[in-house]
Design a protein around this motif. Sequence first.
Motif, PDB file in Angstrom:
ATOM      1  N   VAL A  13     -21.407-105.634  26.765  1.00 19.23           N
ATOM      2  CA  VAL A  13     -21.627-104.964  28.041  1.00 19.23           C
ATOM      3  C   VAL A  13     -22.706-103.914  27.813  1.00 19.23           C
ATOM      4  O   VAL A  13     -22.675-103.189  26.826  1.00 19.23           O
ATOM      5  CB  VAL A  13     -20.331-104.286  28.540  1.00 19.23           C
ATOM      6  N   THR A  14     -23.662-103.831  28.712  1.00 14.11           N
ATOM      7  CA  THR A  14     -24.748-102.862  28.580  1.00 14.11           C
ATOM      8  C   THR A  14     -24.508-101.689  29.524  1.00 14.11           C
ATOM      9  O   THR A  14     -24.231-101.881  30.706  1.00 14.11           O
ATOM     10  CB  THR A  14     -26.093-103.519  28.917  1.00 14.11           C
ATOM     11  N   VAL A  15     -24.598-100.480  28.970  1.00 18.96           N
ATOM     12  CA  VAL A  15     -24.460 -99.259  29.752  1.00 18.96           C
ATOM     13  C   VAL A  15     -25.655 -98.377  29.419  1.00 18.96           C
ATOM     14  O   VAL A  15     -25.947 -98.141  28.252  1.00 18.96           O
ATOM     15  CB  VAL A  15     -23.148 -98.507  29.417  1.00 18.96           C
ATOM     16  N   GLU A  37     -20.807 -84.959  29.463  1.00 21.84           N
ATOM     17  CA  GLU A  37     -19.756 -85.872  29.012  1.00 21.84           C
ATOM     18  C   GLU A  37     -19.073 -86.545  30.201  1.00 21.84           C
ATOM     19  O   GLU A  37     -18.762 -87.731  30.152  1.00 21.84           O
ATOM     20  CB  GLU A  37     -18.723 -85.139  28.160  1.00 21.84           C
ATOM     21  N   ILE A  38     -18.878 -85.813  31.269  1.00 19.87           N
ATOM     22  CA  ILE A  38     -18.262 -86.381  32.470  1.00 19.87           C
ATOM     23  C   ILE A  38     -19.122 -87.516  33.013  1.00 19.87           C
ATOM     24  O   ILE A  38     -18.616 -88.589  33.362  1.00 19.87           O
ATOM     25  CB  ILE A  38     -18.059 -85.288  33.540  1.00 19.87           C
ATOM     26  N   SER A  39     -20.424 -87.296  33.060  1.00 21.70           N
ATOM     27  CA  SER A  39     -21.352 -88.313  33.546  1.00 21.70           C
ATOM     28  C   SER A  39     -21.301 -89.573  32.670  1.00 21.70           C
ATOM     29  O   SER A  39     -21.269 -90.692  33.178  1.00 21.70           O
ATOM     30  CB  SER A  39     -22.764 -87.741  33.564  1.00 21.70           C
ATOM     31  N   ALA A  40     -21.276 -89.378  31.364  1.00 17.62           N
ATOM     32  CA  ALA A  40     -21.235 -90.512  30.441  1.00 17.62           C
ATOM     33  C   ALA A  40     -19.946 -91.309  30.600  1.00 17.62           C
ATOM     34  O   ALA A  40     -19.967 -92.544  30.656  1.00 17.62           O
ATOM     35  CB  ALA A  40     -21.384 -90.019  29.005  1.00 17.62           C
ATOM     36  N   ARG A  41     -18.822 -90.621  30.677  1.00 22.56           N
ATOM     37  CA  ARG A  41     -17.535 -91.315  30.842  1.00 22.56           C
ATOM     38  C   ARG A  41     -17.472 -92.054  32.174  1.00 22.56           C
ATOM     39  O   ARG A  41     -16.919 -93.142  32.269  1.00 22.56           O
ATOM     40  CB  ARG A  41     -16.383 -90.340  30.707  1.00 22.56           C
ATOM     41  N   LYS A  42     -18.064 -91.453  33.201  1.00 23.51           N
ATOM     42  CA  LYS A  42     -18.105 -92.105  34.514  1.00 23.51           C
ATOM     43  C   LYS A  42     -18.882 -93.420  34.429  1.00 23.51           C
ATOM     44  O   LYS A  42     -18.458 -94.439  34.982  1.00 23.51           O
ATOM     45  CB  LYS A  42     -18.738 -91.167  35.541  1.00 23.51           C
ATOM     46  N   LYS A  43     -20.009 -93.399  33.720  1.00 25.71           N
ATOM     47  CA  LYS A  43     -20.806 -94.625  33.559  1.00 25.71           C
ATOM     48  C   LYS A  43     -20.026 -95.693  32.805  1.00 25.71           C
ATOM     49  O   LYS A  43     -20.087 -96.876  33.156  1.00 25.71           O
ATOM     50  CB  LYS A  43     -22.116 -94.315  32.836  1.00 25.71           C
ATOM     51  N   LEU A  44     -19.286 -95.292  31.769  1.00 27.74           N
ATOM     52  CA  LEU A  44     -18.473 -96.255  31.024  1.00 27.74           C
ATOM     53  C   LEU A  44     -17.379 -96.843  31.909  1.00 27.74           C
ATOM     54  O   LEU A  44     -17.138 -98.058  31.896  1.00 27.74           O
ATOM     55  CB  LEU A  44     -17.852 -95.600  29.792  1.00 27.74           C
ATOM     56  N   ASN A  45     -16.708 -95.994  32.672  1.00 23.68           N
ATOM     57  CA  ASN A  45     -15.656 -96.484  33.564  1.00 23.68           C
ATOM     58  C   ASN A  45     -16.210 -97.414  34.630  1.00 23.68           C
ATOM     59  O   ASN A  45     -15.586 -98.433  34.951  1.00 23.68           O
ATOM     60  CB  ASN A  45     -14.916 -95.309  34.211  1.00 23.68           C
ATOM     61  N   GLU A  46     -17.375 -97.101  35.170  1.00 23.05           N
ATOM     62  CA  GLU A  46     -17.998 -97.968  36.164  1.00 23.05           C
ATOM     63  C   GLU A  46     -18.349 -99.324  35.561  1.00 23.05           C
ATOM     64  O   GLU A  46     -18.174-100.358  36.205  1.00 23.05           O
ATOM     65  CB  GLU A  46     -19.242 -97.304  36.748  1.00 23.05           C
ATOM     66  N   ALA A  47     -18.827 -99.328  34.321  1.00 20.52           N
ATOM     67  CA  ALA A  47     -19.153-100.590  33.652  1.00 20.52           C
ATOM     68  C   ALA A  47     -17.891-101.426  33.459  1.00 20.52           C
ATOM     69  O   ALA A  47     -17.918-102.648  33.667  1.00 20.52           O
ATOM     70  CB  ALA A  47     -19.822-100.320  32.307  1.00 20.52           C
ATOM     71  N   LEU A  48     -16.794-100.789  33.088  1.00 16.22           N
ATOM     72  CA  LEU A  48     -15.531-101.511  32.944  1.00 16.22           C
ATOM     73  C   LEU A  48     -15.074-102.085  34.279  1.00 16.22           C
ATOM     74  O   LEU A  48     -14.666-103.244  34.362  1.00 16.22           O
ATOM     75  CB  LEU A  48     -14.437-100.590  32.396  1.00 16.22           C
ATOM     76  N   GLU A  49     -15.134-101.267  35.315  1.00 17.71           N
ATOM     77  CA  GLU A  49     -14.712-101.722  36.640  1.00 17.71           C
ATOM     78  C   GLU A  49     -15.571-102.879  37.131  1.00 17.71           C
ATOM     79  O   GLU A  49     -15.061-103.851  37.672  1.00 17.71           O
ATOM     80  CB  GLU A  49     -14.772-100.561  37.635  1.00 17.71           C
ATOM     81  N   ASP A  50     -16.875-102.768  36.946  1.00 17.97           N
ATOM     82  CA  ASP A  50     -17.789-103.819  37.406  1.00 17.97           C
ATOM     83  C   ASP A  50     -17.605-105.102  36.607  1.00 17.97           C
ATOM     84  O   ASP A  50     -17.657-106.196  37.157  1.00 17.97           O
ATOM     85  CB  ASP A  50     -19.244-103.359  37.304  1.00 17.97           C
ATOM     86  N   THR A  51     -17.401-104.978  35.305  1.00 22.83           N
ATOM     87  CA  THR A  51     -17.289-106.143  34.446  1.00 22.83           C
ATOM     88  C   THR A  51     -15.959-106.866  34.621  1.00 22.83           C
ATOM     89  O   THR A  51     -15.906-108.086  34.659  1.00 22.83           O
ATOM     90  CB  THR A  51     -17.451-105.726  32.966  1.00 22.83           C
ATOM     91  N   TYR A  52     -14.876-106.102  34.772  1.00 20.71           N
ATOM     92  CA  TYR A  52     -13.548-106.708  34.799  1.00 20.71           C
ATOM     93  C   TYR A  52     -12.829-106.551  36.129  1.00 20.71           C
ATOM     94  O   TYR A  52     -11.655-106.822  36.238  1.00 20.71           O
ATOM     95  CB  TYR A  52     -12.695-106.137  33.663  1.00 20.71           C
ATOM     96  N   ARG A  53     -13.545-106.068  37.125  1.00 22.80           N
ATOM     97  CA  ARG A  53     -12.980-105.914  38.475  1.00 22.80           C
ATOM     98  C   ARG A  53     -11.698-105.080  38.436  1.00 22.80           C
ATOM     99  O   ARG A  53     -10.713-105.412  39.077  1.00 22.80           O
ATOM    100  CB  ARG A  53     -12.689-107.261  39.127  1.00 22.80           C
ATOM    101  N   ILE A  54     -11.718-103.992  37.667  1.00 22.68           N
ATOM    102  CA  ILE A  54     -10.577-103.089  37.555  1.00 22.68           C
ATOM    103  C   ILE A  54     -10.735-102.017  38.622  1.00 22.68           C
ATOM    104  O   ILE A  54     -11.792-101.441  38.788  1.00 22.68           O
ATOM    105  CB  ILE A  54     -10.527-102.425  36.168  1.00 22.68           C
ATOM    106  N   HIS A  55      -9.643-101.720  39.330  1.00 27.07           N
ATOM    107  CA  HIS A  55      -9.707-100.665  40.354  1.00 27.07           C
ATOM    108  C   HIS A  55      -8.635 -99.645  40.102  1.00 27.07           C
ATOM    109  O   HIS A  55      -7.581 -99.846  39.738  1.00 27.07           O
ATOM    110  CB  HIS A  55      -9.531-101.242  41.759  1.00 27.07           C
TER     111      HIS A  55
END
Length: 55
Positions: A13-15, A37-55
């Motif tokens: 996964v690319t972030v 750090e908040i911004s970075a974690r938000k980007k990681l969480n968004e990548a997870l949500e987008d990749t695995y459709r997690i809500h």
Amino acid sequence: MNQLKIPNGEEKVTVELTVKELLALAGQKFPLDKGVEISARKKLNEALEDTYRIH
């Protein structure tokens, strides 16, 4: 001991992070810019949500 099984766990996964965000995730402290750090974690969480459709 139970092992966590993740489907497609080896898939890449690319972030896109700034250097500051990367350093913050690696443990560097930015006392004058606490949002890094908040911004970075938000980007990681968004990548997870987008990749695995997690809500």
